[in-house]
Design a protein around this motif. Structure first.
Motif, PDB file in Angstrom:
ATOM      1  N   ALA A   8       6.412  11.586  -8.626  1.00 37.00           N
ATOM      2  CA  ALA A   8       4.990  11.904  -8.399  1.00 37.00           C
ATOM      3  C   ALA A   8       4.827  12.573  -7.036  1.00 37.00           C
ATOM      4  O   ALA A   8       4.094  13.563  -6.892  1.00 37.00           O
ATOM      5  N   TYR A   9       5.541  12.057  -6.037  1.00 30.45           N
ATOM      6  CA  TYR A   9       5.465  12.648  -4.693  1.00 30.45           C
ATOM      7  C   TYR A   9       5.903  14.125  -4.737  1.00 30.45           C
ATOM      8  O   TYR A   9       5.215  15.011  -4.219  1.00 30.45           O
ATOM      9  N   ASP A  10       7.048  14.386  -5.370  1.00 30.72           N
ATOM     10  CA  ASP A  10       7.558  15.773  -5.433  1.00 30.72           C
ATOM     11  C   ASP A  10       6.540  16.687  -6.103  1.00 30.72           C
ATOM     12  O   ASP A  10       6.297  17.813  -5.662  1.00 30.72           O
ATOM     13  N   ALA A  53      -3.377   4.242   2.895  1.00 30.95           N
ATOM     14  CA  ALA A  53      -2.052   4.603   2.380  1.00 30.95           C
ATOM     15  C   ALA A  53      -2.182   5.623   1.249  1.00 30.95           C
ATOM     16  O   ALA A  53      -1.638   6.723   1.321  1.00 30.95           O
ATOM     17  N   GLY A  54      -2.926   5.246   0.213  1.00 27.78           N
ATOM     18  CA  GLY A  54      -3.065   6.118  -0.955  1.00 27.78           C
ATOM     19  C   GLY A  54      -4.045   7.248  -0.735  1.00 27.78           C
ATOM     20  O   GLY A  54      -4.196   8.124  -1.599  1.00 27.78           O
ATOM     21  N   SER A  55      -4.740   7.254   0.398  1.00 21.37           N
ATOM     22  CA  SER A  55      -5.649   8.382   0.648  1.00 21.37           C
ATOM     23  C   SER A  55      -5.151   9.245   1.803  1.00 21.37           C
ATOM     24  O   SER A  55      -5.858  10.102   2.297  1.00 21.37           O
ATOM     25  N   GLY A 103       0.832  -1.212   0.000  1.00 18.76           N
ATOM     26  CA  GLY A 103       0.000   0.000   0.000  1.00 18.76           C
ATOM     27  C   GLY A 103       0.861   1.255   0.000  1.00 18.76           C
ATOM     28  O   GLY A 103       1.600   1.503   0.950  1.00 18.76           O
ATOM     29  N   ARG A 104       0.781   2.033  -1.080  1.00 20.00           N
ATOM     30  CA  ARG A 104       1.691   3.181  -1.252  1.00 20.00           C
ATOM     31  C   ARG A 104       0.970   4.523  -1.104  1.00 20.00           C
ATOM     32  O   ARG A 104      -0.234   4.625  -1.346  1.00 20.00           O
ATOM     33  N   ALA A 105       1.772   5.551  -0.782  1.00 20.25           N
ATOM     34  CA  ALA A 105       1.246   6.919  -0.653  1.00 20.25           C
ATOM     35  C   ALA A 105       1.305   7.665  -1.979  1.00 20.25           C
ATOM     36  O   ALA A 105       0.532   8.601  -2.208  1.00 20.25           O
ATOM     37  N   ALA A 106       2.261   7.319  -2.830  1.00 14.19           N
ATOM     38  CA  ALA A 106       2.390   7.963  -4.146  1.00 14.19           C
ATOM     39  C   ALA A 106       3.046   6.958  -5.087  1.00 14.19           C
ATOM     40  O   ALA A 106       3.680   6.003  -4.644  1.00 14.19           O
ATOM     41  N   GLY A 156      -1.915   7.461  -7.451  1.00 13.40           N
ATOM     42  CA  GLY A 156      -0.663   7.954  -6.866  1.00 13.40           C
ATOM     43  C   GLY A 156       0.097   8.945  -7.701  1.00 13.40           C
ATOM     44  O   GLY A 156       1.196   9.356  -7.329  1.00 13.40           O
ATOM     45  N   LYS A 157      -0.466   9.359  -8.845  1.00 10.20           N
ATOM     46  CA  LYS A 157       0.231  10.308  -9.722  1.00 10.20           C
ATOM     47  C   LYS A 157      -0.642  11.550  -9.920  1.00 10.20           C
ATOM     48  O   LYS A 157      -1.815  11.411 -10.269  1.00 10.20           O
TER      49      LYS A 157
END
Ligand code: NAD
Length: 564
Positions: free
Chosen positions: A61-63, A131-133, A53-56, A83-84
């Motif tokens: 994409a995170y930056d 995670a992704g939310s 489960g990822r955040a971005a 995530g993008k």
């Protein structure tokens, strides 16, 4: 502060804005908080919890998300596709600032193999639930649910409101699974939990979720049985495979009082380590030959559930704790896998019918005193509810904060909005040191369709009807939550669930008050309606308790006319 560093990420604290509004600021801080090393299980790979489960989707994409949130105007909305960040549109001031869709696939394509292919192409990301939310708050996020589940089992099976003198056995000490031992301890029981990964055991020791870590099964079992005999509350993580621990217990006819599992079996490629493999060997095999890996993991899951069934037959109160292990075992040939009951029909559905679920808040000040002040407020408002009173006392005593200080409480219809509005007043008065964000797990009353978990065995057979979480997400957008997400595959895995989440900030303004009043009434409200519509009497009584506020034309099943 370097906003774009990728190691040792910590959300900013305090009352200074870095964005153009608190909606954007809260989303930014909670995204960063998800990746705080004290919160995320594997932040270097953007993995927060729950298998992968990822955040971005990527660090680029995170930056870009961070940069965009810092510039986002108060009448704009950022869109995140798995995530993008993909676009910013002009919307309107009371609209959400961020809309997120993660891991969604068209029905016929919604298989783990197809998801893995698309992920490898860089086209999607697994968002799990929180995670992704961007609203994961560490193991604390699940602990009250585990506590409630174990209290309900103790009441049903042992006619007690504690687990003193009882042994709880399980596996998995990851982000969610790590809550198991502490929940058992809060109920004065003994917990014996297997995990293959010594780092996970160490992490739970460091954060106060475990009393001891051991490597010898015989020593761990002896110590656990001693504690059980003495009515001592004690929790042990054992470094071994689930199957090794269960085989040892079976051979010696040791029957746990309660038995479950929280490996990430919903994702056998990443979340389940096959028998005989260590963590590093498993990673090497996964990279070299994923097909062989899946084959070995599924065979191990089959053996695991067979052993659970055998201990269940010997008298262990056995339940599935929402990781889809029964379905994986059924596919591996274990015909009776579903003789193990799921925890939602057994313990949680009653709560869902009252609009109760894992409601949570985080203090953007970073100041634990703000959480303690809100604990006091909750007790002033709801202190006549014995379970909530007990929960707040235990949470205060046992829970170490991870990242931004946060709290979870199963509040129901009419309680969440009333509480948040009072908190908004405390922010306005300067009693709290900065705004507070209110959110929840997707694992809530009206926000999930998951036939092997939240909607298992619905009274009207509507387990796989997924209109409800879609309506929930749309309603939260219409109500003005600050960010709203719609995901596929959380909890029970790809192909098995659709769910949504919503977060709203209390910044002390009248705009926040309006949003909180709408979102935190409507969001659990659609859950109560969903359960009343399915025929649950308790949910119907919850609707009747608010005749002025629910104007609900319930019809029951309505059959489409045929053209025969
Ligand atoms: P995680 O990936 O953080 O941890 C899984 C753990 O299982 C790891 O520590 C791993 O080492 C261990 N493990 C894997 N194979 C093992 C084996 N054969 N024997 C012993 N240990 C093994 O996952 P998590 O966040 O703890 O979630 C666990 C499961 O619970 C997932 O399936 C998740 O979907 C489900 N769940 C999710 C939610 C939610 O998202 N709200 C709530 C409840 C449960």
């Amino acid at each position: 502060m370097n906003w774009f560093r990728h190691d040792n990420i910590h959300a900013p604290r305090g009352a200074t804005l870095h964005c153009r509004g608190w909606g954007q600021e809260a989303a930014l801080r909670m995204l960063m908080n998800n990746l705080d090393p004290a919160v995320a299980e594997d932040p270097a790979h953007l993995i927060v919890y729950g298998g992968r489960g990822r955040a971005a989707r990527s660090w680029d994409a995170y930056d870009k998300i961070v940069e965009t949130l810092m510039k986002l105007e108060n009448d704009e909305t950022l869109l995140i596709q798995s995530g993008k960040p993909v676009a910013v549109f002009r919307t309107q001031p009371s609209a959400p600032r961020v809309l997120i869709a993660n891991s969604n696939l068209v029905g016929k394509w919604a298989s783990l193999d197809e998801f893995n292919r698309l992920e490898a192409e860089g086209l999607t990301m697994y968002g799990q639930m929180t995670a992704g939310s961007w609203v994961y708050i560490g193991s604390q996020g699940i602990i009250q649910g585990t506590f409630q589940t174990l209290v309900a089992l103790a009441t049903q099976h042992f006619q007690a409101d504690h687990l003193r003198g009882r042994l709880y056995v399980s596996a998995g000490l990851g982000g969610m699974g790590g809550a198991q031992p502490l929940a058992a301890k809060m109920l004065e029981g003994v917990a014996l939990i297997a995990d293959v990964d010594p780092r996970r055991i160490q992490r739970r020791l460091d954060s106060g979720y475990l009393d001891a870590g051991m490597t010898s099964i015989p020593e761990a079992v002896t110590r656990a049985l001693e504690a059980k005999a003495q009515g001592e509350s004690y929790t042990i993580g054992i470094q071994c495979h689930a199957n090794e621990l269960l085989a040892y217990l079976r051979e010696r006819h040791i029957v746990p009082d309660i038995l479950s599992d929280q490996t990430a079996a919903h994702d056998p490629l990443v979340g389940y380590i096959p028998d005989g493999y260590g963590v590093d060997e498993a990673a090497a095999l996964r990279a070299k030959d994923p097909t062989e890996y899946l084959c070995l993991a599924r065979a191990s899951i089959g053996r695991h559930v067979e052993q659970m069934l055998s201990l269940q037959a010997a008298g262990a109160v056995t339940f599935d704790y929402g990781n889809n292990i029964r379905r994986e075992a059924l596919d591996a040939g274990v015909d009776h896998a579903f003789d193990i009951p799921g925890y939602v029909p057994a313990t949680i559905r009653e709560l869902f019918s009252e609009g109760k679920g894992p409601f949570r808040w985080a203090a953007l000040s970073g100041d634990p005193e703000d959480i303690y002040r809100m604990d006091d407020l909750a007790l002033e408002m709801f202190g006549d509810n014995p379970l909530l009173r007990r929960w707040f006392a235990l949470a205060r005593k046992y829970i170490h904060f991870q990242g931004l200080p946060a709290r979870i409480a199963y509040m129901g219809q009419g309680e969440r909005d009333a509480f948040a509005l009072k908190v908004n007043d405390l922010v306005a008065q300067g009693v709290l040191h900065a705004p507070v964000v209110f959110g929840r797990d997707h694992h809530d009353t009206g926000s999930v369709a998951s036939p092997y978990r939240e909607t298992e065995a619905m009274q009207d057979g509507s387990d796989a009807i997924a209109d409800w979480p879609i309506l929930n997400a749309l309603l939260n957008v219409a109500s003005g939550a600050h960010w709203v997400a719609f995901h596929h595959g959380g909890g029970t895995g790809i192909g098995y669930s659709l769910h949504s989440g919503a977060q709203t900030v209390a910044d002390g303004s009248s705009d926040s008050a309006d949003r909180l009043a709408r979102v935190l009434w409507n969001d659990p409200g659609i859950g109560v309606v969903r359960h009343a519509d399915a025929g649950y009497e308790k949910a119907q009584r919850t609707l009747e308790a608010f005749p002025e506020r629910f104007n609900t034309p319930l019809l029951g099943p309505t059959h489409v006319p045929t053209n025969k």
